[in-house]
Design an enzyme around this catalytic site. Structure first.
Site, PDB file in Angstrom:
ATOM      1  N   GLU A 128       0.833  -1.209   0.000  1.00 32.69           N
ATOM      2  CA  GLU A 128       0.000   0.000   0.000  1.00 32.69           C
ATOM      3  C   GLU A 128       0.866   1.256   0.000  1.00 32.69           C
ATOM      4  O   GLU A 128       0.531   2.254  -0.634  1.00 32.69           O
ATOM      5  CB  GLU A 128      -0.886   0.027   1.261  1.00 32.69           C
ATOM      6  CG  GLU A 128      -2.274  -0.524   1.085  1.00 32.69           C
ATOM      7  CD  GLU A 128      -3.170   0.350   0.230  1.00 32.69           C
ATOM      8  OE1 GLU A 128      -2.817   0.607  -0.928  1.00 32.69           O
ATOM      9  OE2 GLU A 128      -4.240   0.739   0.704  1.00 32.69           O
ATOM     10  N   THR A 181      -4.529  11.060  -5.449  1.00 30.65           N
ATOM     11  CA  THR A 181      -4.478  10.934  -3.989  1.00 30.65           C
ATOM     12  C   THR A 181      -3.714  12.123  -3.395  1.00 30.65           C
ATOM     13  O   THR A 181      -4.091  12.656  -2.356  1.00 30.65           O
ATOM     14  CB  THR A 181      -3.805   9.594  -3.586  1.00 30.65           C
ATOM     15  OG1 THR A 181      -4.452   8.556  -4.319  1.00 30.65           O
ATOM     16  CG2 THR A 181      -3.944   9.307  -2.108  1.00 30.65           C
TER      17      THR A 181
HETATM   18  P1  ADP Z   1      -7.351   2.968  -4.617  1.00 35.67           P
HETATM   19  O1  ADP Z   1      -7.880   3.758  -3.441  1.00 35.67           O
HETATM   20  O2  ADP Z   1      -8.445   2.691  -5.618  1.00 35.67           O
HETATM   21  O3  ADP Z   1      -6.565   1.766  -4.218  1.00 35.67           O
HETATM   22  P2  ADP Z   1      -4.849   4.288  -4.878  1.00 35.67           P
HETATM   23  O4  ADP Z   1      -4.596   5.665  -5.433  1.00 35.67           O
HETATM   24  O5  ADP Z   1      -4.622   4.018  -3.450  1.00 35.67           O
HETATM   25  O6  ADP Z   1      -6.338   3.906  -5.345  1.00 35.67           O
HETATM   26  O7  ADP Z   1      -3.950   3.217  -5.670  1.00 35.67           O
HETATM   27  C1  ADP Z   1      -3.823   3.210  -7.040  1.00 35.67           C
HETATM   28  C2  ADP Z   1      -2.363   3.469  -7.448  1.00 35.67           C
HETATM   29  O8  ADP Z   1      -1.565   2.311  -7.161  1.00 35.67           O
HETATM   30  C3  ADP Z   1      -2.255   3.713  -8.933  1.00 35.67           C
HETATM   31  O9  ADP Z   1      -1.280   4.733  -9.132  1.00 35.67           O
HETATM   32  C4  ADP Z   1      -1.724   2.400  -9.486  1.00 35.67           C
HETATM   33  O10 ADP Z   1      -0.943   2.560 -10.647  1.00 35.67           O
HETATM   34  C5  ADP Z   1      -0.875   1.868  -8.336  1.00 35.67           C
HETATM   35  N1  ADP Z   1      -0.796   0.386  -8.335  1.00 35.67           N
HETATM   36  C6  ADP Z   1       0.317  -0.363  -8.415  1.00 35.67           C
HETATM   37  N2  ADP Z   1       0.007  -1.676  -8.393  1.00 35.67           N
HETATM   38  C7  ADP Z   1      -1.331  -1.767  -8.327  1.00 35.67           C
HETATM   39  C8  ADP Z   1      -2.226  -2.859  -8.299  1.00 35.67           C
HETATM   40  N3  ADP Z   1      -1.824  -4.119  -8.352  1.00 35.67           N
HETATM   41  N4  ADP Z   1      -3.552  -2.586  -8.183  1.00 35.67           N
HETATM   42  C9  ADP Z   1      -3.979  -1.297  -8.146  1.00 35.67           C
HETATM   43  N5  ADP Z   1      -3.181  -0.229  -8.183  1.00 35.67           N
HETATM   44  C10 ADP Z   1      -1.856  -0.451  -8.274  1.00 35.67           C
END
Ligand code: ADP
Length: 307
Positions: A128, A181
């Site tokens: 995360e 974010t």
């Molecule tokens: P959410 O709240 O929907 O998880 P975030 O902004 O916390 O959204 O996370 C998305 C970010 O994490 C994006 O920049 C994405 O490219 C990156 N990321 C890397 N690996 C993954 C993955 N396996 N699944 C989702 N997002 C990913």
């Protein structure tokens, strides 16, 4: 057992008054993942379907969390990860958490479950951190534990499981816009007034009490956020419209899911959930922004094996 197939659910973090600590798990939307043991050592991501995400282990949250567990366990094998993404990255319903939790949950099963859900939470938080530049567990915890969770502290990591009233349903609308974010963090104030702090912690306390005692009325009166929502809601076109429509259709409360743009509504009974869904579907069309909408039970099991 050399391979497991998983359903890794979407989650709603913050839940109005519980910024950065509360979350709950959804049933209607989630990713699928396959984790496979390999003779060759190390971690590999071999398939990603649904969204364009990096295959490099260090750049994918699923890979980063997998490496954290792998280095700790030091097993005599390696692992392959396949990700079938249904939760759009950046939607605010825990897309990254589903992936970060999925890899470590699957690896743990294949290793004979040496780790507890709390230990898996700590590994998944490393993944995360890649997505949000800081370690947090408000989406990871409900993914791994199911139901409602409260992250009592990060250091030491402590997660409380909060009971879920049986008739509680969620309606989540995802307007198809992008909110970075970083922008949704930047818009927040550095400090808050004592008056607002008192209102907020009173709401968190009463929400937890309402969940424990199946008091839907109290849950409704507690789903208020005077700290974050007044700022972040400005980034979500039609937020007030969704809220008004949902409340008129019987919602207990409406709030921003994670850092948005998704918006969650909680309500009592599946019939009310469908009524809210229909009303929002009709009304949000006026906003002229494409959207997805989901009706979901609260998922009490969290992530699970499906083969
Ligand atoms: P959410 O709240 O929907 O998880 P975030 O902004 O916390 O959204 O996370 C998305 C970010 O994490 C994006 O920049 C994405 O490219 C990156 N990321 C890397 N690996 C993954 C993955 N396996 N699944 C989702 N997002 C990913």
């Amino acid at each position: 057992m050399n391979e497991v197939k998983l359903f890794s659910p979407a989650t709603v973090a913050n839940v109005s008054c519980g910024f950065d600590v509360l979350g709950f798990c959804l049933d209607a939307i989630g990713d699928e993942m396959i984790i496979r043991k390999t003779v060759e050592k190390g971690i590999k991501i071999t398939k990603i379907e649904g969204y364009d995400l990096p295959f490099e282990v260090e750049k994918n949250v699923a890979g980063v969390s997998a490496l954290a567990l792998y280095h700790d366990a030091n097993p005599d094998c390696g692992f392959e990860i396949e990700i079938y993404k249904h939760i759009k990255p950046g939607s605010g319903v825990g897309s990254s958490a589903a992936s970060a939790a999925g890899s470590v949950y699957g690896m743990n099963l294949l290793l004979g479950s040496p780790y507890s859900p709390l230990e898996l939470t700590a590994f998944a938080m490393k993944g995360e951190a890649l997505a949000s530049q800081c370690e947090h567990a408000d989406n990871i915890a409900p993914t791994l534990f199911g139901g409602f969770t409260l992250v009592k502290s990060l250091d030491p990591l402590e997660v409380l499981q909060i009971p879920t009233p049986a008739d509680l349903f969620a309606v989540v609308i995802h307007p198809q816009i992008e909110i970075k974010t970083a922008d949704s963090r930047k818009i927040l104030p550095e400090s808050i007034s004592l008056k607002n702090a008192i209102t907020q912690w009173s709401n968190v306390g009463s929400l937890i009490h309402g969940l424990h005692t199946n008091d839907y009325e109290l849950i409704s009166r507690s789903l208020n956020d005077v700290v974050v929502e007044p700022f972040r809601s400005q980034l979500i076109p039609g937020f007030e419209r969704i809220k008004r429509t949902a409340l008129e259709s019987g919602a207990l409360g409406t709030g921003i899911s994670g850092s948005g743009p998704s918006v969650f509504n909680l309500c009592k009974s599946e019939a009310t959930a469908h009524k809210i869904e229909q009303a929002i579907r009709v009304d949000y069309k006026k906003q002229e922004i494409p959207f997805e909408i989901y009706v979901s039970k609260i998922n009490l099991d969290g992530i699970k094996q499906i083969n």
